[in-house]
Every structure is written in structure tokens, then in C-alpha cells.
Design a protein around this motif. Structure first.
Motif, PDB file in Angstrom:
ATOM      1  N   ALA A 286       0.894  -1.168   0.283  1.00  0.00           N
ATOM      2  CA  ALA A 286      -0.226  -0.444  -0.152  1.00  0.00           C
ATOM      3  C   ALA A 286       0.810   1.085  -0.221  1.00  0.00           C
ATOM      4  CB  ALA A 286      -0.942  -0.008   1.160  1.00  0.00           C
ATOM      5  N   VAL A 287       1.910   1.319   0.756  1.00  0.00           N
ATOM      6  CA  VAL A 287       2.786   2.776   0.760  1.00  0.00           C
ATOM      7  C   VAL A 287       4.014   2.724  -0.751  1.00  0.00           C
ATOM      8  CG1 VAL A 287       4.741   3.229   1.686  1.00  0.00           C
ATOM      9  CG2 VAL A 287       3.496   1.515   3.393  1.00  0.00           C
ATOM     10  N   LYS A 288       3.982   1.382  -1.529  1.00  0.00           N
ATOM     11  CA  LYS A 288       4.472   1.545  -2.600  1.00  0.00           C
ATOM     12  C   LYS A 288       3.516   1.851  -4.022  1.00  0.00           C
ATOM     13  CE  LYS A 288       8.357   1.051  -4.842  1.00  0.00           C
ATOM     14  NZ  LYS A 288       9.730   2.129  -4.787  1.00  0.00           N
ATOM     15  N   LEU A 289       2.068   1.773  -3.767  1.00  0.00           N
ATOM     16  CA  LEU A 289       1.111   1.705  -4.659  1.00  0.00           C
ATOM     17  C   LEU A 289       0.514   2.968  -5.115  1.00  0.00           C
ATOM     18  CD1 LEU A 289      -1.011  -1.379  -4.297  1.00  0.00           C
ATOM     19  CD2 LEU A 289       1.303  -0.574  -6.126  1.00  0.00           C
ATOM     20  N   THR A 290       0.403   4.342  -3.222  1.00  0.00           N
ATOM     21  CA  THR A 290      -0.196   4.748  -3.042  1.00  0.00           C
ATOM     22  C   THR A 290       0.489   6.566  -2.731  1.00  0.00           C
ATOM     23  OG1 THR A 290       0.373   4.590  -0.399  1.00  0.00           O
ATOM     24  CG2 THR A 290      -1.720   4.393  -1.557  1.00  0.00           C
ATOM     25  N   SER A 291       2.023   6.406  -2.989  1.00  0.00           N
ATOM     26  CA  SER A 291       3.164   7.890  -3.520  1.00  0.00           C
ATOM     27  C   SER A 291       4.743   7.102  -3.124  1.00  0.00           C
ATOM     28  CB  SER A 291       2.926   8.526  -1.418  1.00  0.00           C
ATOM     29  OG  SER A 291       3.848   7.994  -0.348  1.00  0.00           O
ATOM     30  N   PRO A 292       4.794   7.839  -4.047  1.00  0.00           N
ATOM     31  CA  PRO A 292       6.904   6.915  -4.625  1.00  0.00           C
ATOM     32  C   PRO A 292       7.469   7.145  -3.660  1.00  0.00           C
ATOM     33  CG  PRO A 292       6.041   9.486  -5.133  1.00  0.00           C
ATOM     34  CD  PRO A 292       4.729   9.115  -4.617  1.00  0.00           C
ATOM     35  N   GLY A 293       7.977   7.221  -3.367  1.00  0.00           N
ATOM     36  CA  GLY A 293       9.572   6.663  -2.408  1.00  0.00           C
ATOM     37  C   GLY A 293       9.236   4.779  -2.116  1.00  0.00           C
ATOM     38  N   PRO A 294      10.766   4.876  -0.957  1.00  0.00           N
ATOM     39  CA  PRO A 294      11.182   3.095  -0.382  1.00  0.00           C
ATOM     40  C   PRO A 294      10.108   3.712   0.709  1.00  0.00           C
ATOM     41  CG  PRO A 294      11.991   4.740   0.540  1.00  0.00           C
ATOM     42  CD  PRO A 294      11.185   6.137  -0.183  1.00  0.00           C
ATOM     43  N   VAL A 295      10.017   2.310   0.467  1.00  0.00           N
ATOM     44  CA  VAL A 295       8.444   1.617   1.897  1.00  0.00           C
ATOM     45  C   VAL A 295       8.636   2.044   2.978  1.00  0.00           C
ATOM     46  CG1 VAL A 295       7.817  -0.486   3.063  1.00  0.00           C
ATOM     47  CG2 VAL A 295       7.779   0.193  -0.314  1.00  0.00           C
ATOM     48  N   ILE A 296      10.100   1.749   3.250  1.00  0.00           N
ATOM     49  CA  ILE A 296      10.631   1.115   4.709  1.00  0.00           C
ATOM     50  C   ILE A 296      11.537   3.496   5.044  1.00  0.00           C
ATOM     51  CG2 ILE A 296      12.340   0.874   6.612  1.00  0.00           C
ATOM     52  CD1 ILE A 296       9.892  -0.833   5.646  1.00  0.00           C
ATOM     53  N   PHE A 297      11.475   3.410   5.632  1.00  0.00           N
ATOM     54  CA  PHE A 297      11.668   5.166   6.432  1.00  0.00           C
ATOM     55  C   PHE A 297      12.690   4.470   7.424  1.00  0.00           C
ATOM     56  CE2 PHE A 297      11.891   8.715   9.176  1.00  0.00           C
ATOM     57  CZ  PHE A 297      12.804   9.740   8.858  1.00  0.00           C
ATOM     58  N   ARG A 298      13.728   5.347   7.446  1.00  0.00           N
ATOM     59  CA  ARG A 298      14.975   4.395   8.385  1.00  0.00           C
ATOM     60  C   ARG A 298      15.579   5.936   8.724  1.00  0.00           C
ATOM     61  NH1 ARG A 298      15.611   2.192   4.424  1.00  0.00           N
ATOM     62  NH2 ARG A 298      16.469  -0.486   4.283  1.00  0.00           N
ATOM     63  N   GLN A 299      15.614   6.316  10.396  1.00  0.00           N
ATOM     64  CA  GLN A 299      16.081   7.416  10.755  1.00  0.00           C
ATOM     65  C   GLN A 299      17.661   6.631  11.488  1.00  0.00           C
ATOM     66  OE1 GLN A 299      12.733   9.788  13.452  1.00  0.00           O
ATOM     67  NE2 GLN A 299      13.997  11.618  12.734  1.00  0.00           N
ATOM     68  N   LYS A 300      18.107   7.730  12.305  1.00  0.00           N
ATOM     69  CA  LYS A 300      19.066   7.449  13.001  1.00  0.00           C
ATOM     70  C   LYS A 300      18.545   7.242  14.387  1.00  0.00           C
ATOM     71  CE  LYS A 300      22.951   7.355  10.419  1.00  0.00           C
ATOM     72  NZ  LYS A 300      24.803   8.917  10.601  1.00  0.00           N
ATOM     73  N   ARG A 301      18.636   6.751  15.762  1.00  0.00           N
ATOM     74  CA  ARG A 301      17.677   7.348  16.573  1.00  0.00           C
ATOM     75  C   ARG A 301      19.595   6.737  17.918  1.00  0.00           C
ATOM     76  NH1 ARG A 301      12.026   7.808  16.307  1.00  0.00           N
ATOM     77  NH2 ARG A 301      12.062   8.617  14.335  1.00  0.00           N
ATOM     78  N   HIS A 302      19.508   7.471  18.747  1.00  0.00           N
ATOM     79  CA  HIS A 302      19.857   6.933  20.235  1.00  0.00           C
ATOM     80  C   HIS A 302      19.344   5.793  21.157  1.00  0.00           C
ATOM     81  CE1 HIS A 302      21.995  10.728  20.422  1.00  0.00           C
ATOM     82  NE2 HIS A 302      22.868   9.804  20.211  1.00  0.00           N
ATOM     83  N   GLY A 303      20.738   4.201  20.984  1.00  0.00           N
ATOM     84  CA  GLY A 303      20.467   3.423  21.511  1.00  0.00           C
ATOM     85  C   GLY A 303      20.533   3.149  22.582  1.00  0.00           C
ATOM     86  N   TRP A 304      20.812   1.617  23.733  1.00  0.00           N
ATOM     87  CA  TRP A 304      21.466   1.582  24.593  1.00  0.00           C
ATOM     88  C   TRP A 304      22.603   2.430  24.404  1.00  0.00           C
ATOM     89  CZ3 TRP A 304      21.410  -3.919  26.631  1.00  0.00           C
ATOM     90  CH2 TRP A 304      21.631  -4.167  28.181  1.00  0.00           C
TER      91      TRP A 304
END
Length: 451
Positions: A286-304
């Protein structure tokens, strides 16, 4: 002084509890026998030996993790019961596997036995603790306390002891630290089981003189440090090179807790991913068919530990570029796609983070990860903000199930979220994690503040 009788009584109570653990495991086996063999008094060959050996093993495992819960919390007590059960079952199943004797026993019997063992153990502990509290409130097996120190701190400590009568601690006298002669006299009377020295930081220099005044006392002496002005996370005492050091800020996941949390994450994440994989494939399409761009959004966060990690989400916004600043989504945000608005409102955009859990970057339950830029901003404004990183970030958390989701357009909103995160770190347990997962299913997915 009643210390000898009390210590003997405490040992007796401990031994009774360990014996009750063995009897409870045997009772669980009786229940499994009735369900599997219809209450037959004659068990197949080898069953009696297995039940007796496992009952003794359970008593041994309980003794390894048992601590008196005088003045302790229900969560800590239940956590030790669960840990002893896990160790017992792990050793039992390992023996059945490596000895190749698992085929000799009914799977229904073993499964029912294991499943009924834990609730019966928890019920037994609850009844024992209630019985001990009932006795403590009536003055049986109490510990009389001499409290040294006067002022708000000591008064609060005495009040806590009065209100927590179930703990068995009874402050029978309170004296100033300056009255050394009186302290020496009271200590020589040998009427107290414990002495608590509770002085504010500016009177800490008086402690050596107080200890000298108590040198002839056979009571258990404890110093209550003035640490109320510090935010303490999982505090305790650690011995390093033989030197005791007071932990002001430590991880909740030391030792066996870390292993338990990892097992919990991997097991739950694997099961959940198998269940939701068709849904994730449908959302991805659904994400791929409804708008251009990648399916998965990757963002840098702080972990442990503050380490940077990459977190996955289903893309819910139109593709755009932000360089030095990450702007939080707001109500009616033009960047959010129609499908993305639904995904964010229902938290379905977070589902790929179960892959992050299997990668070891995240946990199912923990403080929600914020964008790196947000961390740099808020850590200067909110005290103890970075303590959130004492644990892996989670897909859901204590703050989220208490309604603290979505946009944090004021500092106060973020402060409240941090407070809930720190509460989780201070009170972590498997039971709290399961409670949060349960609450997430019923109230944590959909939120009016999630834009």
C-alpha cells in the motif's frame, strides 16, 4: 535484645518457604497426574523419581535466588519466584533432552506440570507473605529499631516504618546524633535489633562519633545516606577491587536480568513477526502504490548507552529532505500522506521495528527512541534526560500506554514522558513488560495525539 530469636525465626521462615516450594512443585505434578492419568494412584515407572528429583531441584534453585521479603516489594518477590521457576524448568528440560529420556514421559503430563507450576508457586508466595504481614502487624517476629537523627529525613523514615507495619520493622526510639551519651546508654541496654543512622549530608561528619558510641552494640547497624536530592536509577552497592561503591545510576539489566530481557525480546518478536507478516506485506504494498519513494523509512536514533542506531518504520510522509533539524509531525502536517496518517494514528508504521528487536538494536518494551537532534536539544533542558538510554529503546513503553504519545510541543510534555520512562527503568520487571504489552494491545495503538 531479641536478635538471636529473630534471626533464628527468619532462618526457619526461609527454610519453610523453600520446603513449600518443593511441595508446590509436587502438588503441580499431582494436578498434571490427575489430568493425564485420570487421578490414578499408580504412575508409570520413572514418574515418581522424576517428580521427587524436580521438587528437590526446585527447592535448590529457590535457595539460590531467595531473599527475605521483609520490607521488600511484591515485584521483587515475584521476580525471584519466576527466575527460580525458569532455572528449574530449564534444567529439567535439558536433562530430558540430553539423557534422551523425554520419550519416556507423557508430553501432556510434562506440559501441564510446567504450566501449572508457576501460578501455584506465585499463589503460595502470596499466601505466605500475607501470613507474615499478618503476624508482623500483631508484633510477632518484629525488629525493633533505634533511629539516630532528627529532622525531616528521619521523621519521614519513622513515618514510613509506622505506615509499613507489615514489614516487621518498628522504630521504638528516635534520638539526636548530638546526644552521644544517650546513644551509648541505649546501645548498652541491648533492646534494639537494628540501629539506623539517618543524617543529612551536612551532618555526615558526625557519623564516626556515632559509630564509636555504638561500638558495644550487637545490633545490626545501617547508615541511610542522604541521597534524596539525586535521581537514582537502579541504585545499589557494587564491590570493585574489594571496595564497596554506591551506585547512583546503574542499568536495570545487569546479570541474569539482561539475559531474561533478551530471551523475552527474541521470543516475543519472533512470534509476533510470524503473526503479522501478512499484514506487513499488505502495508508495504500500500505504501509503495500510494506515494513515490521507499517503503521503509530509516532514521538514526540513540540506543542503549547513547550509541547511534538505525530504526525502521513504514514511510508515512512524502519524501523530503531535512539536514540539521528534524521537525516533529504536527496536526494536519502537509508532509504526511493520507495512508501515512492512518498508519501513524494506529501505530502500524512502527511494525518494522520488530526487525530492529531481532537485530538487537531495540527491545519490545522500553523508552521510545527520539531523533538524534531531539536528544541533543532536550538533554540540555531536562534533568536526567539521557538516563533514558540505560536500556534499549522500545517499540512501546510505560509513557505510551499512559497516553504520552505524539507531538511534544512543550517542554512540560517531554518532561512528563521522561518521568514515565525513568519510572520504568527504576521498576523494570518481566511482569511490568507483559503488563505494558497487554495495555498496548488495548489502549496503546490508537491515540488522538499521534499525528
Amino acid at each position: 535484645m531479641k536478635t538471636g530469636r529473630l534471626k533464628q525465626g527468619s532462618a526457619i521462615v526461609s527454610n519453610i518457604i523453600l520446603l513449600l516450594d518443593a511441595l508446590t512443585v509436587w502438588q503441580a505434578a499431582e494436578l498434571a497426574t490427575w489430568l493425564r492419568f485420570g487421578g490414578s494412584s499408580t504412575l508409570p515407572l520413572g514418574y515418581d523419581s522424576l517428580i521427587v528429583a524436580t521438587s528437590l531441584l526446585a527447592m535448590l534453585c529457590s535457595s539460590l535466588v531467595y531473599q527475605s521479603f521483609r520490607g521488600g516489594s511484591w515485584q521483587a518477590m515475584y521476580g525471584r519466584v519466576v527466575l527460580a521457576w525458569v532455572i528449574t524448568i530449564g534444567l529439567l528440560l535439558s536433562w530430558l533432552f540430553f539423557s534422551k529420556s523425554s520419550e519416556a514421559y507423557s508430553r501432556l503430563f510434562v506440559g501441564t506440570w510446567i504450566a501449572s507450576m508457576l501460578p501455584l508457586l506465585l499463589l503460595q508466595r502470596t499466601l505466605v507473605m500475607q501470613a507474615l504481614r499478618w503476624l508482623h502487624r500483631r508484633g510477632v517476629n518484629t525488629r525493633e529499631v533505634l533511629l539516630i537523627g532528627k529532622g525531616p529525613m528521619s521523621n519521614d523514615l519513622a513515618k514510613r516504618a509506622r505506615e509499613a507495619s507489615w514489614s516487621g520493622f518498628k522504630v521504638t526510639r528516635q534520638v539526636s546524633a548530638n546526644d552521644l551519651a544517650r546513644i551509648t546508654q541505649l546501645a548498652s541496654d541491648a533492646t534494639y535489633d537494628e540501629v539506623w543512622i539517618n543524617l543529612p549530608a551536612h551532618e555526615a561528619s558526625s557519623i564516626p562519633a556515632v559509630l564509636d558510641a555504638l561500638k558495644h552494640s550487637a545490633a545490626d547497624i545501617r547508615v541511610v545516606p542522604d541521597l534524596l536530592t539525586y535521581r537514582m536509577i537502579n541504585h545499589g552497592v557494587t564491590f570493585i577491587m574489594g571496595v564497596p561503591m554506591l551506585d547512583i545510576s546503574g542499568s536495570a539489566l545487569g546479570g541474569i536480568n539482561r539475559l531474561i530481557k533478551q530471551i523475552e525480546d527474541y521470543v516475543l518478536a519472533s512470534i509476533i513477526l510470524l503473526m503479522i507478516s501478512p499484514l506487513m506485506l499488505g502495508i508495504a504494498a500500500a505504501v509503495k502504490l500510494t506515494s513515490p519513494g521507499p517503503v521503509i523509512f530509516r532514521q538514526k536514533r540513540h540506543g542503549w548507552g547513547g550509541e547511534e542506531i538505525v530504526v525502521y518504520k513504514f514511510r508515512s510522509m512524502a519524501v523530503h529532505q531535512e539536514h540539521d533539524k528534524v521537525t516533529q509531525a504536527t496536526k494536519n502536517d502537509a508532509r504526511i500522506t493520507p495512508l501515512g496518517a492512518f498508519l501513524r494514528r494506529t501505530s502500524l508504521d512502527e511494525l518494522p521495528q520488530f526487525i530492529n528487536v531481532l537485530q538487537g538494536r531495540m527491545s519490545i518494551v522500553g523508552p521510545r527512541p527520539h531523533a538524534v537532534q531531539h536528544n541533543h536539544y532536550y538533554k540540555e533542558l531536562i534533568p536526567n534526560y539521557m538516563l533514558r538510554h540505560k536500556m534499549k529503546p522500545g517499540i512501546t513503553g510505560w509513557a505510551q500506554v499512559n497516553g504520552l504519545r505524539g507531538e511534544t510541543d512543550t517542554i512540560d510534555k517531554m518532561k512528563w514522558r521522561v518521568e514515565y520512562d525513568l519510572h520504568y527503568l527504576e521498576h523494570w520487571s518481566v511482569w511490568l513488560d507483559l503488563r505494558i504489552v497487554f495495555l498496548t494491545v488495548f489502549k496503546g495503538f490508537v491515540n488522538k495525539n499521534a499525528y
